[in-house]
Write a protein that holds these residues in place. Structure first.
Motif, PDB file in Angstrom:
ATOM      1  N   ALA A  56       4.231  -0.303  -5.385  1.00  0.00           N
ATOM      2  CA  ALA A  56       3.043   0.493  -5.088  1.00  0.00           C
ATOM      3  C   ALA A  56       2.600   1.512  -5.967  1.00  0.00           C
ATOM      4  O   ALA A  56       3.544   1.910  -6.844  1.00  0.00           O
ATOM      5  CB  ALA A  56       3.193   1.300  -3.761  1.00  0.00           C
ATOM      6  N   ASP A  73       0.785  -1.038   0.049  1.00  0.00           N
ATOM      7  CA  ASP A  73       0.062   0.076   0.167  1.00  0.00           C
ATOM      8  C   ASP A  73       0.950   1.466  -0.032  1.00  0.00           C
ATOM      9  O   ASP A  73       0.525   2.226  -0.629  1.00  0.00           O
ATOM     10  CB  ASP A  73      -0.912   0.263   1.473  1.00  0.00           C
ATOM     11  CG  ASP A  73      -2.139  -1.183   1.311  1.00  0.00           C
ATOM     12  OD1 ASP A  73      -2.507  -1.463   0.099  1.00  0.00           O
ATOM     13  OD2 ASP A  73      -2.319  -1.712   2.216  1.00  0.00           O
ATOM     14  N   ASP A  74       2.028   1.338   0.716  1.00  0.00           N
ATOM     15  CA  ASP A  74       2.872   2.304   0.918  1.00  0.00           C
ATOM     16  C   ASP A  74       4.149   1.923   0.579  1.00  0.00           C
ATOM     17  O   ASP A  74       4.682   1.280   1.428  1.00  0.00           O
ATOM     18  CB  ASP A  74       2.654   2.985   2.186  1.00  0.00           C
ATOM     19  CG  ASP A  74       3.193   4.230   2.542  1.00  0.00           C
ATOM     20  OD1 ASP A  74       4.091   4.492   1.618  1.00  0.00           O
ATOM     21  OD2 ASP A  74       2.859   5.014   3.762  1.00  0.00           O
ATOM     22  N   GLU A 108       6.832   4.036   1.136  1.00  0.00           N
ATOM     23  CA  GLU A 108       7.549   4.412   2.055  1.00  0.00           C
ATOM     24  C   GLU A 108       7.775   3.656   3.250  1.00  0.00           C
ATOM     25  O   GLU A 108       8.866   3.854   4.002  1.00  0.00           O
ATOM     26  CB  GLU A 108       7.189   5.875   2.481  1.00  0.00           C
ATOM     27  CG  GLU A 108       7.403   6.704   1.088  1.00  0.00           C
ATOM     28  CD  GLU A 108       8.829   6.921   0.528  1.00  0.00           C
ATOM     29  OE1 GLU A 108       9.719   6.781   1.198  1.00  0.00           O
ATOM     30  OE2 GLU A 108       8.748   7.138  -1.000  1.00  0.00           O
ATOM     31  N   THR A 109       6.755   3.057   3.815  1.00  0.00           N
ATOM     32  CA  THR A 109       6.659   2.490   5.104  1.00  0.00           C
ATOM     33  C   THR A 109       7.184   0.906   4.927  1.00  0.00           C
ATOM     34  O   THR A 109       7.288   0.320   5.959  1.00  0.00           O
ATOM     35  CB  THR A 109       5.246   2.408   5.681  1.00  0.00           C
ATOM     36  OG1 THR A 109       4.337   1.954   4.786  1.00  0.00           O
ATOM     37  CG2 THR A 109       5.010   3.988   5.918  1.00  0.00           C
ATOM     38  N   ASP A 156       1.299   5.244  -6.792  1.00  0.00           N
ATOM     39  CA  ASP A 156       0.811   6.394  -5.713  1.00  0.00           C
ATOM     40  C   ASP A 156      -0.372   7.132  -6.655  1.00  0.00           C
ATOM     41  O   ASP A 156      -0.782   6.902  -7.456  1.00  0.00           O
ATOM     42  CB  ASP A 156       2.130   7.431  -5.971  1.00  0.00           C
ATOM     43  CG  ASP A 156       2.178   8.183  -7.211  1.00  0.00           C
ATOM     44  OD1 ASP A 156       1.367   8.061  -8.187  1.00  0.00           O
ATOM     45  OD2 ASP A 156       3.536   8.790  -7.324  1.00  0.00           O
TER      46      ASP A 156
END
Length: 275
Positions: free
Chosen positions: A186, A155-156, A158-159, A188
């Protein structure tokens, strides 16, 4: 021992030490020591891998590719683009060339800004694979694009814990004994496809992985019906473009397009790579 001339090059953030070894400048008996030593960051040149350009009677040249840990890799898309531009700049081949890798013969077209590779045909494409990681079950796709890759949608971007999760996927029993590279993908809000990769052999996240981008594009094409070409944005911020054709149950005519930058040239002294 005489210093060894080399180029430092980067393909979308994947960086390499490239050596013209047609005259056997590199000592074969100490090759592993040289690769591991030269790839050490801050202690030597620092790189994700070493590429040796060698003579061939069949095509323009052949290469040998080594990961930073000294292991041999069959193929590297970003490294292959750099090798192609290196060969053109050194008069080893023209703008259109062919060279041999352990994954097969690669064709390249060196343009003024980008290098486009014709990849070997991918194989063993699978989707809907479920893996148990610690206490979590995740779904991945996988395909061999010259080297094996797993692709996981997140989903993200960055995490996601690329190091911890990537290491588990890389060594998962499903991919034993050879292991696999692990890619996290992912989309965006602007619709860009973002990718991060944990690379086998480097044993860390890299800023880009050409064969991983190809793998991600093909898995997305299978799972989500994406049409060619597919553009992915790597961790370095550079875009890689993957072209392909559907062929029965798989894909063929696969091309990878992206940059191949010369960073600098120099001479590798023995003291730089000695333990």
């Amino acid at each position: 021992m005489d210093p060894i001339p080399f180029f430092k090059m980067s393909g979308s953030g994947n960086d390499f030490i490239i050596i013209d070894n047609r005259e056997f400048r590199v000592p074969e008996a100490r090759l592993d020591e040289l690769v591991v030593g030269a790839c050490r960051r801050k202690m030597a040149v620092g790189a994700d891998g070493v590429i040796l350009i060698e003579s061939s009677d069949r095509v323009d040249f052949k290469w040998r590719f080594f990961n930073a840990d000294g292991s041999v890799a069959e193929m590297c898309g970003n490294g292959a683009r750099c090798a192609a531009r290196f060969a053109f700049l050194h008069g080893i081949a023209g703008r259109q060339m062919a060279f041999d890798t352990l994954a097969g013969t690669i064709e390249a077209d060196v343009g003024p800004r980008l290098v486009k590779l014709r990849m070997t045909d991918p194989f063993d494409l699978k989707t809907g694979i479920e893996l148990d990681l610690d206490e979590t079950r995740v779904g991945v796709g996988s395909v061999n694009t010259g080297v094996p890759h797993a692709v996981m949608m997140v989903d993200d971007i960055e995490t996601v814990d690329v190091i911890a999760t990537g290491r588990q996927i890389r060594r998962h029993v499903y991919f034993a004994p050879a292991g696999t590279n692990a890619n996290f993908v992912a989309v965006d809000p602007a619709g860009r496809i973002l990718i991060r990769t944990y690379e086998r052999g480097v044993e860390d996240e890299t800023l880009a992985c050409g064969t991983g981008n190809v793998a991600a594009a093909l898995v997305l094409a299978r799972e989500r019906g994406l049409a060619s070409p597919v553009t992915l944005t790597t961790r370095s911020g550079s875009d890689l473009i993957v072209h392909f054709r559907s062929r029965g149950d798989g894909f063929g005519d696969v091309f990878l397009e992206g940059d191949a930058r010369v960073i600098y040239r120099g001479e590798l002294w023995e003291e730089a790579w000695q333990r």
